[in-house]
Structures are given as C-alpha cells and as structure tokens.
Motif scaffolding. Structure first.
Motif, PDB file in Angstrom:
ATOM      1  N   ASP A 107       0.836  -1.205   0.000  1.00 48.66           N
ATOM      2  CA  ASP A 107       0.000   0.000   0.000  1.00 48.66           C
ATOM      3  C   ASP A 107       0.871   1.255   0.000  1.00 48.66           C
ATOM      4  O   ASP A 107       2.053   1.224   0.378  1.00 48.66           O
ATOM      5  CB  ASP A 107      -0.912   0.021   1.232  1.00 48.66           C
ATOM      6  CG  ASP A 107      -1.829  -1.194   1.306  1.00 48.66           C
ATOM      7  OD1 ASP A 107      -2.354  -1.591   0.247  1.00 48.66           O
ATOM      8  OD2 ASP A 107      -1.990  -1.744   2.404  1.00 48.66           O
ATOM      9  N   ASP A 108       0.273   2.374  -0.406  1.00 49.21           N
ATOM     10  CA  ASP A 108       0.969   3.654  -0.347  1.00 49.21           C
ATOM     11  C   ASP A 108       1.299   4.016   1.100  1.00 49.21           C
ATOM     12  O   ASP A 108       0.609   3.595   2.040  1.00 49.21           O
ATOM     13  CB  ASP A 108       0.099   4.756  -0.943  1.00 49.21           C
ATOM     14  CG  ASP A 108      -0.112   4.586  -2.443  1.00 49.21           C
ATOM     15  OD1 ASP A 108       0.457   3.636  -3.019  1.00 49.21           O
ATOM     16  OD2 ASP A 108      -0.858   5.401  -3.023  1.00 49.21           O
ATOM     17  N   LEU A 109       2.381   4.774   1.264  1.00 44.46           N
ATOM     18  CA  LEU A 109       2.716   5.330   2.579  1.00 44.46           C
ATOM     19  C   LEU A 109       2.103   6.721   2.651  1.00 44.46           C
ATOM     20  O   LEU A 109       2.568   7.655   1.986  1.00 44.46           O
ATOM     21  CB  LEU A 109       4.234   5.384   2.758  1.00 44.46           C
ATOM     22  CG  LEU A 109       4.967   4.040   2.684  1.00 44.46           C
ATOM     23  CD1 LEU A 109       6.467   4.240   2.807  1.00 44.46           C
ATOM     24  CD2 LEU A 109       4.475   3.110   3.781  1.00 44.46           C
ATOM     25  N   GLU A 110       1.060   6.858   3.451  1.00 40.38           N
ATOM     26  CA  GLU A 110       0.297   8.104   3.466  1.00 40.38           C
ATOM     27  C   GLU A 110       0.978   9.207   4.263  1.00 40.38           C
ATOM     28  O   GLU A 110       0.835  10.381   3.967  1.00 40.38           O
ATOM     29  CB  GLU A 110      -1.105   7.835   4.038  1.00 40.38           C
ATOM     30  CG  GLU A 110      -1.935   6.865   3.214  1.00 40.38           C
ATOM     31  CD  GLU A 110      -2.321   7.432   1.859  1.00 40.38           C
ATOM     32  OE1 GLU A 110      -2.196   8.658   1.667  1.00 40.38           O
ATOM     33  OE2 GLU A 110      -2.726   6.647   0.982  1.00 40.38           O
ATOM     34  N   ASP A 111       1.710   8.850   5.309  1.00 40.66           N
ATOM     35  CA  ASP A 111       2.250   9.857   6.216  1.00 40.66           C
ATOM     36  C   ASP A 111       3.594   9.371   6.732  1.00 40.66           C
ATOM     37  O   ASP A 111       3.669   8.688   7.749  1.00 40.66           O
ATOM     38  CB  ASP A 111       1.271  10.091   7.372  1.00 40.66           C
ATOM     39  CG  ASP A 111       1.635  11.305   8.220  1.00 40.66           C
ATOM     40  OD1 ASP A 111       2.556  12.034   7.823  1.00 40.66           O
ATOM     41  OD2 ASP A 111       1.004  11.508   9.270  1.00 40.66           O
ATOM     42  N   LEU A 112       4.656   9.725   6.042  1.00 33.36           N
ATOM     43  CA  LEU A 112       6.000   9.269   6.418  1.00 33.36           C
ATOM     44  C   LEU A 112       6.325   9.752   7.833  1.00 33.36           C
ATOM     45  O   LEU A 112       6.282  10.960   8.104  1.00 33.36           O
ATOM     46  CB  LEU A 112       7.014   9.819   5.419  1.00 33.36           C
ATOM     47  CG  LEU A 112       8.443   9.299   5.497  1.00 33.36           C
ATOM     48  CD1 LEU A 112       8.475   7.806   5.194  1.00 33.36           C
ATOM     49  CD2 LEU A 112       9.338  10.046   4.523  1.00 33.36           C
ATOM     50  N   PRO A 113       6.644   8.840   8.786  1.00 35.54           N
ATOM     51  CA  PRO A 113       6.810   9.241  10.182  1.00 35.54           C
ATOM     52  C   PRO A 113       8.110   9.993  10.470  1.00 35.54           C
ATOM     53  O   PRO A 113       8.178  10.762  11.427  1.00 35.54           O
ATOM     54  CB  PRO A 113       6.774   7.911  10.946  1.00 35.54           C
ATOM     55  CG  PRO A 113       7.193   6.883   9.943  1.00 35.54           C
ATOM     56  CD  PRO A 113       6.706   7.372   8.625  1.00 35.54           C
ATOM     57  N   GLY A 172       5.209  -2.136  10.893  1.00 39.12           N
ATOM     58  CA  GLY A 172       4.745  -1.115   9.965  1.00 39.12           C
ATOM     59  C   GLY A 172       5.695   0.019   9.686  1.00 39.12           C
ATOM     60  O   GLY A 172       5.350   0.955   8.959  1.00 39.12           O
ATOM     61  N   HIS A 173       6.930  -0.034  10.253  1.00 43.93           N
ATOM     62  CA  HIS A 173       7.901   1.004   9.927  1.00 43.93           C
ATOM     63  C   HIS A 173       8.322   0.854   8.473  1.00 43.93           C
ATOM     64  O   HIS A 173       8.667  -0.240   8.014  1.00 43.93           O
ATOM     65  CB  HIS A 173       9.156   0.875  10.808  1.00 43.93           C
ATOM     66  CG  HIS A 173       8.932   1.252  12.225  1.00 43.93           C
ATOM     67  ND1 HIS A 173       8.468   2.491  12.622  1.00 43.93           N
ATOM     68  CD2 HIS A 173       9.135   0.551  13.385  1.00 43.93           C
ATOM     69  CE1 HIS A 173       8.383   2.533  13.942  1.00 43.93           C
ATOM     70  NE2 HIS A 173       8.774   1.363  14.421  1.00 43.93           N
ATOM     71  N   PRO A 174       8.324   1.955   7.697  1.00 44.39           N
ATOM     72  CA  PRO A 174       8.811   1.852   6.323  1.00 44.39           C
ATOM     73  C   PRO A 174      10.308   1.617   6.297  1.00 44.39           C
ATOM     74  O   PRO A 174      11.038   2.024   7.214  1.00 44.39           O
ATOM     75  CB  PRO A 174       8.444   3.223   5.715  1.00 44.39           C
ATOM     76  CG  PRO A 174       8.339   4.144   6.874  1.00 44.39           C
ATOM     77  CD  PRO A 174       7.845   3.314   8.029  1.00 44.39           C
ATOM     78  N   VAL A 175      10.792   0.953   5.258  1.00 47.94           N
ATOM     79  CA  VAL A 175      12.201   0.625   5.093  1.00 47.94           C
ATOM     80  C   VAL A 175      12.589   0.978   3.651  1.00 47.94           C
ATOM     81  O   VAL A 175      11.900   0.566   2.720  1.00 47.94           O
ATOM     82  CB  VAL A 175      12.484  -0.870   5.374  1.00 47.94           C
ATOM     83  CG1 VAL A 175      13.967  -1.179   5.224  1.00 47.94           C
ATOM     84  CG2 VAL A 175      11.975  -1.263   6.762  1.00 47.94           C
ATOM     85  N   PHE A 176      13.681   1.743   3.486  1.00 46.15           N
ATOM     86  CA  PHE A 176      14.115   2.211   2.179  1.00 46.15           C
ATOM     87  C   PHE A 176      15.536   1.715   1.913  1.00 46.15           C
ATOM     88  O   PHE A 176      16.509   2.340   2.345  1.00 46.15           O
ATOM     89  CB  PHE A 176      14.057   3.737   2.112  1.00 46.15           C
ATOM     90  CG  PHE A 176      12.738   4.307   2.571  1.00 46.15           C
ATOM     91  CD1 PHE A 176      11.599   4.207   1.770  1.00 46.15           C
ATOM     92  CD2 PHE A 176      12.627   4.922   3.807  1.00 46.15           C
ATOM     93  CE1 PHE A 176      10.383   4.730   2.203  1.00 46.15           C
ATOM     94  CE2 PHE A 176      11.430   5.447   4.237  1.00 46.15           C
ATOM     95  CZ  PHE A 176      10.293   5.350   3.432  1.00 46.15           C
ATOM     96  N   LEU A 177      15.657   0.598   1.215  1.00 47.10           N
ATOM     97  CA  LEU A 177      16.962   0.002   0.962  1.00 47.10           C
ATOM     98  C   LEU A 177      17.473   0.385  -0.416  1.00 47.10           C
ATOM     99  O   LEU A 177      16.828   0.071  -1.420  1.00 47.10           O
ATOM    100  CB  LEU A 177      16.872  -1.532   1.062  1.00 47.10           C
ATOM    101  CG  LEU A 177      16.466  -2.093   2.421  1.00 47.10           C
ATOM    102  CD1 LEU A 177      16.308  -3.600   2.331  1.00 47.10           C
ATOM    103  CD2 LEU A 177      17.494  -1.729   3.497  1.00 47.10           C
ATOM    104  N   PRO A 178      18.603   1.076  -0.492  1.00 46.18           N
ATOM    105  CA  PRO A 178      19.148   1.451  -1.814  1.00 46.18           C
ATOM    106  C   PRO A 178      19.758   0.245  -2.523  1.00 46.18           C
ATOM    107  O   PRO A 178      20.054  -0.764  -1.901  1.00 46.18           O
ATOM    108  CB  PRO A 178      20.225   2.494  -1.456  1.00 46.18           C
ATOM    109  CG  PRO A 178      20.619   2.157  -0.067  1.00 46.18           C
ATOM    110  CD  PRO A 178      19.398   1.596   0.597  1.00 46.18           C
TER     111      PRO A 178
END
Length: 231
Positions: free
Chosen positions: A160-166, A225-231
């Motif tokens: 799903d989309d991330l609506e509100d980046l914490p 539910g924490h988003p993770v951004f792996l380059p």
C-alpha cells in the motif's frame, strides 16, 4: 527477508559534508557510509561486509558551534597545540596556525535505521552491541550514540501507499515518484586509484516527514509497519 532495526539517540551530532572546510556543514541525517563505518568498526571488520541500510530520523534544531582549529605548517615539528584560554598566558607558535570555524550541529537526534545483511552478520552486530567495551559514536568520535532499541525483524515489500511518512528519510530516487525531495549523492564505498580514494555514490532523495509515497519495488515495511528504504 531479515533486517536489524535500530533506534538510536544522539544529544548532538555533526555528519560533516565533504569539502566543507570554513563552515563544517552537516547532512540532515547520517550518510550511509557513516552508518556502515560505525557497524564495521563495531564488528572490527578487516574487509567490506555486504549490507544495505535504510536511514530515517529527525532532530529538534540546528546549532552553530564556534571552534578553533589548529593547522600544522609542516609534518615534523616539536610544537604541539596547547589551549591556554583563561590562564592569562600566551604561547607563540612558528609551525602552527589557527582558524576560527563554525560547526553545524544537530540537536536531539532520533534515528531509525534498518540494516539488511546475512543473518549471521546481524546476530554478530547484536552480540557486539550487548558486549561492547566502549561507546558507539556516529559522525564525529565525540557524537555519542545511545542505543534505545534493537531487534531483528522481517521486512516485506510494501503493498500500500505510505500516506504519512513518520520520519525524514533518505529514499532511493527510483522509489520516490512524484514526491518532493532534495537530491543527494552520498558516499557508499570507495576504491583506491593511484593512491586516491574514489567513492561510489548512492543517488537518494531526502524526503520530509509527513510526505506521501506511492507503493514501489524499493519500498518495504517491517513487522510493526515502519517503512524501510533500501538502496
């Protein structure tokens, strides 16, 4: 897949930008190479360990710290810098000169970091964090780190989309889409070419907390539910 989730706190920190000399400017978050360096030092690694790192965080303010820097005019000298401020004493130097420099410092830094690597490496990081005989630092040696939480978690691709980046975050450019961001090319690994370090760069965007992100191949979430951004 597995990742080590770290929640870190620093009272102050300076993640100095390369070639920032007269004013020690800081990145808003620690670059990937800085976090990788902290982990490799913790592991006492003698060679590069494959890993991917997601970096998010926030801070309360940006402060200016006034410092006196000492510069040596030649490699071999018997002189050494001795601070005599407030002692009503003066000392003349022949081989040392000084320069006032402002250093940017972030105040009350909270970091959320995910480290994806072989599970044995993650377990070793945890073991060494629990038995570390010295403090952790991130940025400068004096930028101490308080380890608030650590846990090995499962991460899966976001559906799903991330609506509100914490948190503010470094996000791979290919995963940002139409979200406003500030571009960075951050150091990652280096090669020595004719005695000079040549850095391989990561192209990321610095995205502010509260932003909306559409689901993409490079977006993951962990078990809570924490988003993770792996380059």
């Amino acid at each position: 897949m597995k990742a080590l989730r770290l929640k870190l706190y620093q009272e102050t920190a300076c993640y100095k930008k390369p070639f920032a000399f007269k004013v020690a400017e800081t990145y808003p978050l620690p670059p990937h190479s800085t976090v990788k360096g902290m982990l490799h030092a913790l592991l006492e690694a003698k060679e590069l360990i494959p890993m991917r790192i997601s970096i998010q965080g926030r801070s309360d303010a940006l402060l200016n710290d006034y410092q006196t820097h000492y510069f040596f005019k030649k490699a071999n000298t018997n002189e050494f810098a001795l601070i005599l401020d407030g002692l009503e004493m003066e000392r003349a130097y022949q081989d040392i000169t000084t320069m006032p420099i402002y250093s940017h410092m972030l105040y009350h830094v909270e970091l959320l970091i995910h480290v994806h690597a072989d599970e044995a490496i993650l377990q070793e990081i945890v073991k060494r964090m629990e038995c570390n005989p010295t403090h952790l630092s991130l940025g400068r040696w004096e930028d101490l780190v308080r380890l608030d939480e650590y846990e090995i978690v499962n991460i899966v691709q976001a559906e799903d989309d991330l609506e509100d980046l914490p948190y503010d975050a470094y996000i791979p450019e290919q995963a940002i889409g139409d979200t406003p961001y500030f571009p960075y090319q951050l150091n990652w690994t280096y090669r020595v070419v004719q005695g000079v370090r040549v850095w391989d760069k990561l192209r990321v965007g610095y995205v502010n907390a509260g932003s909306h992100l559409a689901a993409a191949d490079h977006l993951y979430v962990d078990a809570v539910g924490h988003p993770v951004f792996l380059p």
